[in-house]
Scaffold this motif. Structure first.
Motif, short mmCIF file in Angstrom:
data_model
loop_
_atom_site.label_atom_id
_atom_site.label_comp_id
_atom_site.label_asym_id
_atom_site.label_seq_id
_atom_site.Cartn_x
_atom_site.Cartn_y
_atom_site.Cartn_z
N THR A 69 31.55 67.48 43.46
CA THR A 69 31.36 66.14 44.29
C THR A 69 30.31 66.67 45.59
O THR A 69 30.45 67.73 46.14
N ILE A 70 29.31 65.99 45.61
CA ILE A 70 28.28 66.21 46.71
C ILE A 70 28.49 65.11 47.83
O ILE A 70 28.77 64.08 47.73
N SER A 71 28.22 65.50 49.13
CA SER A 71 28.49 64.84 50.19
C SER A 71 27.72 65.14 51.44
O SER A 71 27.15 66.38 51.15
N ARG A 72 27.53 64.38 52.40
CA ARG A 72 26.64 64.81 53.55
C ARG A 72 27.17 64.39 54.92
O ARG A 72 28.01 63.48 55.06
N ASP A 73 26.74 65.34 55.87
CA ASP A 73 27.13 65.02 57.20
C ASP A 73 26.04 64.71 57.85
O ASP A 73 25.38 65.72 58.34
N ILE A 74 25.48 63.54 58.24
CA ILE A 74 24.35 63.24 58.76
C ILE A 74 24.40 63.82 60.27
O ILE A 74 23.25 64.41 60.67
N ALA A 75 25.15 63.85 61.09
CA ALA A 75 25.44 64.34 62.39
C ALA A 75 25.10 65.78 62.46
O ALA A 75 24.32 66.19 63.56
N GLU A 76 25.30 66.50 61.25
CA GLU A 76 25.45 67.89 61.42
C GLU A 76 24.23 68.40 60.40
O GLU A 76 24.03 69.66 60.13
N ASN A 77 23.45 67.29 59.90
CA ASN A 77 22.31 67.80 58.81
C ASN A 77 22.74 68.66 57.79
O ASN A 77 22.19 69.74 57.28
N THR A 78 24.07 68.57 57.25
CA THR A 78 24.54 69.10 56.21
C THR A 78 25.00 68.65 55.08
O THR A 78 25.50 67.40 55.12
N VAL A 79 24.83 69.23 53.67
CA VAL A 79 25.04 68.69 52.70
C VAL A 79 26.18 69.82 52.01
O VAL A 79 26.10 70.93 52.25
N TYR A 80 26.97 69.23 51.49
CA TYR A 80 28.06 69.95 50.73
C TYR A 80 28.22 69.80 49.28
O TYR A 80 27.91 68.53 48.77
N LEU A 81 28.57 70.72 48.62
CA LEU A 81 28.78 70.76 47.05
C LEU A 81 30.44 71.25 46.87
O LEU A 81 30.44 72.42 46.91
N GLN A 82 31.26 70.48 46.67
CA GLN A 82 32.52 70.78 46.30
C GLN A 82 32.62 70.93 44.71
O GLN A 82 32.35 69.94 43.92
N MET A 83 32.95 72.03 44.44
CA MET A 83 33.09 72.29 43.02
C MET A 83 34.62 72.73 42.50
O MET A 83 35.14 73.71 43.12
N ASN A 84 34.99 71.97 41.63
CA ASN A 84 36.49 72.11 41.18
C ASN A 84 36.40 72.26 39.57
O ASN A 84 35.30 72.23 39.21
N SER A 85 37.57 72.74 39.24
CA SER A 85 37.51 73.20 37.68
C SER A 85 36.52 74.04 37.15
O SER A 85 35.99 73.68 36.31
N LEU A 86 36.05 74.91 38.23
CA LEU A 86 34.88 75.60 37.69
C LEU A 86 35.03 76.54 36.18
O LEU A 86 36.10 77.04 36.00
N LYS A 87 34.08 76.64 35.50
CA LYS A 87 34.05 77.28 34.29
C LYS A 87 32.95 78.41 34.44
O LYS A 87 31.95 78.48 35.14
N PRO A 88 33.10 79.27 33.36
CA PRO A 88 32.19 80.68 33.39
C PRO A 88 30.68 80.03 33.38
O PRO A 88 29.80 80.78 33.69
N GLU A 89 30.50 78.90 32.76
CA GLU A 89 29.09 78.66 32.42
C GLU A 89 28.68 78.22 33.64
O GLU A 89 27.34 77.58 33.72
N ASP A 90 29.21 77.86 34.77
CA ASP A 90 28.72 77.32 36.13
C ASP A 90 28.30 78.37 36.98
O ASP A 90 27.96 78.35 37.88
#
Length: 123
Positions: A69-90
């Motif tokens: 899931t990608i998300s952003r915080d405009i006030a902080e000029n920050t973008v996040y990438l939440q990565m769940n159920s990670l696999k070795p191919e990630d």
């Protein structure tokens, strides 16, 4: 160019989670969208996800849909990438990038890149 600083990579077991962060040095109106890409050894850099600053429209690669899931915080000029159920191919170096163009899935559209953060998923 926008200066980008990523953080949050690391080593995790398969099935685990990580959250990556990317903070931009400039005010967000200077770019249209932010994207995350990844590059594994011996492979080309590939698109992972992107989000527009205005409206928060999101885009995902098929390989990560439903897990990341990608998300952003405009006030902080920050973008996040939440990565769940990670696999070795990630496993890859993950880069965030900024673009002023609409073709957000193409690496060539981006003119500012972070230094990358390593994500390693063990089986």
């Amino acid at each position: 160019q926008v200066q980008l600083v990523e953080s949050g990579g690391g080593l995790v077991q398969a099935g685990g989670s990580l959250r990556l962060s990317c903070t931009a040095s400039e005010r967000t109106f200077s770019s249209y969208a932010m994207g995350w890409f990844r590059q594994a050894p011996g492979k080309e850099r590939e698109f992972v996800a992107a989000i527009t600053w205005r409206g928060g429209r999101t885009y995902y690669a098929d390989s990560v849909k439903g897990r990341f899931t990608i998300s952003r915080d405009i006030a902080e000029n920050t973008v996040y990438l939440q990565m769940n159920s990670l696999k070795p191919e990630d496993t890859a170096v993950y880069y965030c990038a900024a673009t002023r163009l609409y073709a957000v899935v193409l690496p060539a559209s981006y003119d500012s890149w972070g230094q990358g953060t390593q994500v390693t998923v063990s089986s």
